[in-house]
Design a protein around this motif. Structure first.
Motif, PDB file in Angstrom:
ATOM      1  N   UNK A 422      28.597   0.434   9.459  1.00  0.00           N
ATOM      2  CA  UNK A 422      28.956   1.851   9.592  1.00  0.00           C
ATOM      3  C   UNK A 422      29.570   2.193  10.951  1.00  0.00           C
ATOM      4  N   UNK A 423      28.978   1.752  12.109  1.00  0.00           N
ATOM      5  CA  UNK A 423      29.614   2.110  13.377  1.00  0.00           C
ATOM      6  C   UNK A 423      31.057   1.621  13.486  1.00  0.00           C
ATOM      7  N   UNK A 424      31.326   0.434  12.949  1.00  0.00           N
ATOM      8  CA  UNK A 424      32.683  -0.105  13.023  1.00  0.00           C
ATOM      9  C   UNK A 424      33.625   0.607  12.053  1.00  0.00           C
ATOM     10  N   UNK A 425      33.105   0.991  10.883  1.00  0.00           N
ATOM     11  CA  UNK A 425      33.931   1.735   9.935  1.00  0.00           C
ATOM     12  C   UNK A 425      34.280   3.114  10.490  1.00  0.00           C
ATOM     13  N   UNK A 426      33.295   3.781  11.095  1.00  0.00           N
ATOM     14  CA  UNK A 426      33.554   5.087  11.708  1.00  0.00           C
ATOM     15  C   UNK A 426      34.565   4.952  12.841  1.00  0.00           C
ATOM     16  N   UNK A 427      34.419   3.897  13.654  1.00  0.00           N
ATOM     17  CA  UNK A 427      35.364   3.658  14.742  1.00  0.00           C
ATOM     18  C   UNK A 427      36.771   3.428  14.210  1.00  0.00           C
ATOM     19  N   UNK A 428      36.884   2.653  13.130  1.00  0.00           N
ATOM     20  CA  UNK A 428      38.205   2.385  12.537  1.00  0.00           C
ATOM     21  C   UNK A 428      38.845   3.680  12.053  1.00  0.00           C
ATOM     22  N   UNK A 429      38.046   4.572  11.481  1.00  0.00           N
ATOM     23  CA  UNK A 429      38.600   5.828  10.976  1.00  0.00           C
ATOM     24  C   UNK A 429      39.010   6.755  12.120  1.00  0.00           C
ATOM     25  N   UNK A 430      38.214   6.773  13.174  1.00  0.00           N
ATOM     26  CA  UNK A 430      38.591   7.586  14.331  1.00  0.00           C
ATOM     27  C   UNK A 430      39.856   7.040  14.984  1.00  0.00           C
ATOM     28  N   UNK A 431      39.991   5.688  15.022  1.00  0.00           N
ATOM     29  CA  UNK A 431      41.213   5.086  15.561  1.00  0.00           C
ATOM     30  C   UNK A 431      42.405   5.449  14.698  1.00  0.00           C
ATOM     31  N   UNK A 432      42.193   5.520  13.383  1.00  0.00           N
ATOM     32  CA  UNK A 432      43.282   5.886  12.473  1.00  0.00           C
ATOM     33  C   UNK A 432      43.747   7.309  12.739  1.00  0.00           C
ATOM     34  N   UNK A 433      42.797   8.199  13.049  1.00  0.00           N
ATOM     35  CA  UNK A 433      43.174   9.586  13.335  1.00  0.00           C
ATOM     36  C   UNK A 433      43.996   9.684  14.614  1.00  0.00           C
ATOM     37  N   UNK A 434      43.832   8.684  15.494  1.00  0.00           N
ATOM     38  CA  UNK A 434      44.586   8.661  16.745  1.00  0.00           C
ATOM     39  C   UNK A 434      45.931   7.988  16.573  1.00  0.00           C
ATOM     40  N   UNK A 435      46.080   7.201  15.495  1.00  0.00           N
ATOM     41  CA  UNK A 435      47.338   6.522  15.231  1.00  0.00           C
ATOM     42  C   UNK A 435      47.319   5.062  15.601  1.00  0.00           C
ATOM     43  N   UNK A 436      46.161   4.475  15.894  1.00  0.00           N
ATOM     44  CA  UNK A 436      46.094   3.044  16.219  1.00  0.00           C
ATOM     45  C   UNK A 436      45.075   2.765  17.304  1.00  0.00           C
ATOM     46  N   UNK A 437      45.192   1.576  17.896  1.00  0.00           N
ATOM     47  CA  UNK A 437      44.273   1.184  18.939  1.00  0.00           C
ATOM     48  C   UNK A 437      43.001   0.552  18.430  1.00  0.00           C
TER      49      UNK A 437
END
Length: 509
Positions: A422-437
Motif C-alpha cells: 500500500x505505501x508504494x502504491x500510494x506513492x506511485x499514484x501521488x507521483x502520477x499526479x505530479x507527472x512522474x518521478x
C-alpha cells in the motif's frame, strides 16, 4: 491535502519513472504474463533477504558478538538505504543506457549481492585462514574476530547491493505497468517477494544442508555454519535465474530515444547538480501529500523492525530458552528455536503471498487509508501478544506455546502484505499526479523506512540489555509505535478516493 480527496487523472503505467517535470516515457504495451515475469528479480532478491533476516542475527552471535552488539550490525541497512536507494532512484530516472533506465542498476546490484553472499557464507573459513582459532568449532565457542570482521563487511556489502536493486526494480514495475496500473504492479511485486520469502525461510529452516553437501563443513564451520553456506549458495543460483528472466522480459525504451529536442530550458535543467545533493533538491518537487505518507511510513516501520530483526532470536531465547554462547544443550535449544522461527516466517510468507492478491480489492472497497491504518492496529495487538506469550513460556513448557507462536507468525502475514504494497502504491499514484518521478519518490520513501531502522538498531540492543528482558522490551515498544502510527494515519494520510484508486490501478484516466 491530508483530509481532502486526491483525484488522480494521470495513469502511471509507463510514465511513472520519468523525472518530475521532465520528459516522461510513453506507455509500453505489455501483457500481464510478461509483467509478472518482469518482476521476478524481486523473488530472487527476497530469497537472500529472507535468509539474512532469519539466520544472520543468530549466526553472528556464534562468532562471538554479543546480543546487544548485533543490533548495531544492522545499521548498515539504513545507511545503505539512506544513501544508495535515493541516489540510484534519481540516476535511474535519467539513465540513457541502451539497455534501459532500470535494468543496468538491477544487474549490477545482483552481481554485488552474489559476491557479498559468498563473503558472509564463508566468513568462518576466511577468518580461520586469517588467524582465528584452529580448534574445531564443535569445542571452541570463543571470539573469532577475523571471521566477524569478514562477516560484517560482507553483510554491509549485501545491504548496499540489496538497496541498489530494490528501488529500480519497483520503479521498473511502475514503468511497465501500462493498462494494468501501479496497484496491480505492486501486487505482483509483493507476490514475488512472498515467494522469495517462502523459499528463503524454507531453506533457513532446513537442517540437512551439511548432510547433502558434506564438503561445506570444515573445522571452522560446523553444522549451523554449513547449513548457512548451503542455503546461501542456492540463493545465488536462484537470484541469477530470476535476474536473467527479468532482463529478458522487461523491455525498456531507452531514455535518450524519448527525450525532446534540446532547448534552453532543457540545457538549464541538465546543468543542475546530479550528485547525492540532487536527491535533497528533489524533495522540494515531491507531490502534495507525500510528506504525510513519509511520516506514517516511518512510524509504521518503527513498529515492524523489532520483530523483523529479532523474531528468530526471540524464538531461540524466550520460547526455546536457548543461548548461542551457552552450554552445548543451550546452543542446541537456541538453534532449534531459530529453525522454528524460520518455519514461522515461512508460514508468514505463505499468508503474505495469498494476502497480496487481496490488497487491491480491499483498497478499492475501503480505500488505501483504511486498509493501512487497520493493519497498524493489527500489528499493535500482535506485538502486545508476544509479551504475554514470553511470560507464559517462562512458567511452563508446553507445545501449545509453540503453536501459538506459529499462529502469531502466520497472522502477521496480512499486515505485512499491506506494508509491502500500500505505501508504494500510494506513492506511485501521488507521483502520477505530479507527472512522474517514480524513481525519486520510491527512493525518498525508502528514507522513511531506513530512519526507523537506525533508531531500532541503535536503541533496541542497549534497551533490551538495560532492562534485562531479552527481546521483550523492543517488542513492547513496537506495539506502542503501531498504535501511534494507526492513530496518526487516521488524520494525516491522504484520503485517496476509491474511484480514483480504481481508475489508476486499471490504467484509466
Amino acid at each position: 491535502m491530508a483530509h481532502g480527496e486526491v483525484e488522480l487523472s494521470v495513469g502511471v503505467g509507463g510514465g511513472g519513472g520519468g523525472d518530475a517535470g521532465g520528459p516522461v516515457e510513453p506507455p509500453v504495451p505489455i501483457s500481464l504474463g510478461r509483467l509478472i515475469l518482469a518482476g521476478m528479480v524481486a523473488g530472487g532478491v527476497q530469497y537472500g533477504w529472507a535468509l539474512q533476516l532469519s539466520l544472520l542475527t543468530p549466526y553472528v552471535q556464534t562468532l562471538g558478538l554479543s546480543h546487544a552488539l548485533t543490533s548495531f550490525m544492522w545499521l548498515c541497512g539504513p545507511i545503505a538505504g539512506l544513501v544508495v536507494q535515493p541516489c540510484v532512484g534519481l540516476y535511474s530516472d535519467k539513465c540513457t543506457s541502451k539497455w534501459g533506465r532500470r535494468r543496468p542498476f538491477i544487474m549490477t546490484g545482483c552481481v554485488l549481492i552474489s559476491i557479498a553472499v559468498l563473503f558472509v557464507g564463508f566468513s568462518a573459513d576466511i577468518g580461520a585462514a586469517l588467524g582465528d582459532s584452529k580448534e574445531d568449532c564443535s569445542v571452541y565457542h570463543g571470539h573469532r574476530w577475523h571471521a566477524a570482521i569478514v562477516y560484517v563487511l560482507g553483510f554491509w556489502m549485501l545491504d548496499f547491493s540489496n538497496n541498489t536493486v530494490q528501488g529500480p526494480a519497483r520503479a521498473l514495475m511502475a514503468d511497465l505497468s501500462g493498462k494494468h496500473g501501479p496497484s496491480a504492479a505492486n501486487s505482483i511485486f509483493c507476490s514475488w517477494m512472498a515467494l522469495g520469502n517462502i523459499l528463503g525461510y524454507s531453506s533457513g529452516s532446513i537442517n540437512n544442508w551439511h548432510k547433502w553437501f558434506p564438503f561445506l563443513r570444515t573445522r571452522a564451520c560446523c553444522e549451523a555454519c554449513a547449513n548457512l553456506k548451503g542455503a546461501f549458495l542456492v540463493a545465488v543460483l536462484f537470484l541469477c535465474l530470476c535476474l536473467l528472466i527479468t532482463l529478458i522480459f522487461a523491455k525498456e525504451v531507452p531514455y535518450k530515444q524519448i527525450a525532446p529536442l534540446p532547448t534552453r530550458e532543457n540545457c538549464e535543467a541538465e546543468a543542475e547538480p546530479s550528485g547525492p545533493f540532487a536527491v535533497f533538491q528533489g524533495l522540494k518537487n515531491l507531490p502534495s501529500g507525500m510528506f504525510s505518507v513519509l511520516v506514517v511510513t516511518g512510524l509504521t516501520w518503527l513498529s515492524w523492525f523489532p520483530f523483523i530483526l529479532y523474531d528468530t532470536d526471540w524464538m531461540g531465547r524466550e520460547i526455546y530458552h536457548g543461548d548461542p554462547q551457552g552450554t552445548q544443550a543451550q546452543d542446541s535449544a537456541y538453534q532449534e528455536g531459530v529453525r522454528a522461527g524460520a518455519f514461522g516466517l515461512l508460514l508468514n510468507s505463505i499468508v503474505l503471498g495469498f494476502s497480496s492478491f487481496l490488497i487491491e480489492p480491499l483498497c478499492k472497497k475501503l480505500g488505501p487509508r483504511v486498509v493501512w491504518v487497520s493493519s497498524n492496529f493489527v500489528v499493535c495487538i500482535a506485538m502486545a501478544a508476544t509479551t504475554i506469550i514470553s511470560w507464559w513460556a517462562t512458567i511452563t513448557v508446553s507445545k501449545d506455546i509453540k503453536v501459538v507462536c506459529m499462529a502469531i507468525f502466520s497472522f502477521l502475514g496480512l499486515p505485512l502484505a499491506v506494508l509491502y504494497s500500500v505505501p508504494f502504491a500510494v506513492t506511485a499514484q501521488l507521483a502520477a499526479s505530479k507527472g512522474g518521478g517514480q524513481g525519486l519518490c520510491t527512493g525518498v520513501l525508502n528514507i522513511a523506512i531506513v530512519i526507523p531502522q537506525v533508531i531500532i538498531a541503535l536503541g533496541a540492543g542497549p534497551w533490551d540489555q538495560l532492562i534485562g528482558k531479552g527481546n521483550i522490551p523492543a517488542f513492547g515498544a513496537a506495539s506502542g509505535f503501531a498504535l501511534i502510527s494507526g492513530i496518526v494515519g487516521m488524520f494525516l494520510l491522504p484520503n485517496i478516493s476509491r474511484r480514483s484508486f480504481q481508475a489508476v490501478s486499471t490504467g484509466g484516466h
